[in-house]
Motif scaffolding. Structure first.
Motif, PDB file in Angstrom:
ATOM      1  N   PHE A  25       6.577 -38.083  -5.778  1.00  0.00           N
ATOM      2  CA  PHE A  25       5.387 -38.376  -6.339  1.00  0.00           C
ATOM      3  C   PHE A  25       4.391 -39.210  -5.599  1.00  0.00           C
ATOM      4  O   PHE A  25       4.966 -40.000  -4.878  1.00  0.00           O
ATOM      5  CB  PHE A  25       5.400 -39.044  -7.775  1.00  0.00           C
ATOM      6  N   LEU A  47       4.479 -34.006  -5.711  1.00  0.00           N
ATOM      7  CA  LEU A  47       3.666 -33.622  -6.964  1.00  0.00           C
ATOM      8  C   LEU A  47       2.550 -34.827  -6.868  1.00  0.00           C
ATOM      9  O   LEU A  47       2.767 -35.931  -6.822  1.00  0.00           O
ATOM     10  CB  LEU A  47       4.364 -33.908  -8.265  1.00  0.00           C
ATOM     11  N   ASN A  67      -3.016 -30.626 -14.313  1.00  0.00           N
ATOM     12  CA  ASN A  67      -1.787 -30.307 -14.851  1.00  0.00           C
ATOM     13  C   ASN A  67      -1.355 -28.916 -14.406  1.00  0.00           C
ATOM     14  O   ASN A  67      -0.278 -28.482 -14.797  1.00  0.00           O
ATOM     15  CB  ASN A  67      -1.600 -30.321 -16.360  1.00  0.00           C
ATOM     16  N   VAL A  71      -1.167 -33.532 -11.498  1.00  0.00           N
ATOM     17  CA  VAL A  71      -0.936 -34.317 -12.886  1.00  0.00           C
ATOM     18  C   VAL A  71      -2.071 -35.034 -13.357  1.00  0.00           C
ATOM     19  O   VAL A  71      -2.247 -36.252 -12.500  1.00  0.00           O
ATOM     20  CB  VAL A  71       0.584 -34.991 -12.722  1.00  0.00           C
ATOM     21  N   LYS A  83       4.295 -40.398 -17.553  1.00  0.00           N
ATOM     22  CA  LYS A  83       4.134 -39.109 -16.845  1.00  0.00           C
ATOM     23  C   LYS A  83       5.257 -38.964 -15.926  1.00  0.00           C
ATOM     24  O   LYS A  83       5.728 -37.943 -15.540  1.00  0.00           O
ATOM     25  CB  LYS A  83       2.761 -38.785 -16.487  1.00  0.00           C
ATOM     26  N   TYR A  86       8.436 -38.493 -17.134  1.00  0.00           N
ATOM     27  CA  TYR A  86       8.677 -36.913 -17.962  1.00  0.00           C
ATOM     28  C   TYR A  86       9.038 -36.026 -16.657  1.00  0.00           C
ATOM     29  O   TYR A  86       9.770 -35.118 -16.819  1.00  0.00           O
ATOM     30  CB  TYR A  86       7.217 -36.553 -18.730  1.00  0.00           C
ATOM     31  N   TYR A  87       7.943 -36.069 -15.638  1.00  0.00           N
ATOM     32  CA  TYR A  87       8.304 -35.261 -14.597  1.00  0.00           C
ATOM     33  C   TYR A  87       9.679 -35.393 -13.611  1.00  0.00           C
ATOM     34  O   TYR A  87      10.249 -34.542 -13.195  1.00  0.00           O
ATOM     35  CB  TYR A  87       7.184 -35.192 -13.526  1.00  0.00           C
ATOM     36  N   SER A  88      10.117 -36.654 -13.727  1.00  0.00           N
ATOM     37  CA  SER A  88      11.446 -37.050 -13.446  1.00  0.00           C
ATOM     38  C   SER A  88      12.527 -36.237 -14.027  1.00  0.00           C
ATOM     39  O   SER A  88      13.590 -36.030 -13.364  1.00  0.00           O
ATOM     40  CB  SER A  88      11.516 -38.714 -13.230  1.00  0.00           C
ATOM     41  N   ASN A  90      11.967 -33.775 -15.940  1.00  0.00           N
ATOM     42  CA  ASN A  90      11.558 -32.261 -15.860  1.00  0.00           C
ATOM     43  C   ASN A  90      11.200 -31.731 -14.631  1.00  0.00           C
ATOM     44  O   ASN A  90      10.096 -31.152 -14.669  1.00  0.00           O
ATOM     45  CB  ASN A  90      10.520 -31.812 -17.123  1.00  0.00           C
ATOM     46  N   THR A  91      11.949 -31.674 -13.723  1.00  0.00           N
ATOM     47  CA  THR A  91      11.789 -31.255 -12.347  1.00  0.00           C
ATOM     48  C   THR A  91      11.389 -29.757 -12.287  1.00  0.00           C
ATOM     49  O   THR A  91      10.397 -29.511 -11.371  1.00  0.00           O
ATOM     50  CB  THR A  91      12.909 -31.626 -11.352  1.00  0.00           C
ATOM     51  N   GLU A  93       9.210 -28.450 -14.244  1.00  0.00           N
ATOM     52  CA  GLU A  93       7.841 -28.397 -14.331  1.00  0.00           C
ATOM     53  C   GLU A  93       6.887 -29.034 -13.187  1.00  0.00           C
ATOM     54  O   GLU A  93       5.664 -28.697 -13.298  1.00  0.00           O
ATOM     55  CB  GLU A  93       7.680 -28.816 -15.713  1.00  0.00           C
ATOM     56  N   SER A  94       7.583 -29.550 -12.279  1.00  0.00           N
ATOM     57  CA  SER A  94       6.760 -30.141 -11.290  1.00  0.00           C
ATOM     58  C   SER A  94       6.583 -29.424 -10.130  1.00  0.00           C
ATOM     59  O   SER A  94       7.177 -28.297  -9.950  1.00  0.00           O
ATOM     60  CB  SER A  94       7.157 -31.452 -10.864  1.00  0.00           C
TER      61      SER A  94
END
Length: 94
Positions: A25, A47, A67, A71, A83, A86-88, A90-91, A93-94
């Motif tokens: 990130f 990301l 998004n 993000v 956030k 979340y993205y950590s 739900n990889t 989705e990143s």
């Protein structure tokens, strides 16, 4: 890359852009003008987290889709930690 000069104090915690690309990130923030790091962030596998752009350049920041291309975070960063969490988790989705 330089390590210091008379205009800014860069200490041992300085991370140059090449090193930043190793991170999952990266935060992109506007200052008095466009977020100049946005162009190279978009060319990495990292990301990008940023508030909605308010200044536009040749890169046409206003056409980026929140998004999808980056993000979207609140201007006060109050949702940044959630956030990132979340993205950590739900990889996919990143």
């Amino acid at each position: 890359m330089f390590t210091s000069n008379k205009f800014m104090n860069i200490d041992d915690n300085y991370i140059n852009p090449a090193e930043m690309t190793k991170y999952k990130f990266i935060l992109s923030l506007e200052g008095n003008d466009v977020a100049t790091n946005l162009k190279w962030i978009m060319n990495t596998n990292s990301l990008c987290f940023m508030p909605k752009p308010t200044v536009e350049s040749w890169f046409m920041e206003g056409t980026l889709i929140p998004n999808f291309h980056y993000v979207l975070i609140k201007d006060d960063f109050s949702d940044l930690i959630n956030k990132i969490k979340y993205y950590s988790l739900n990889t996919d989705e990143s």
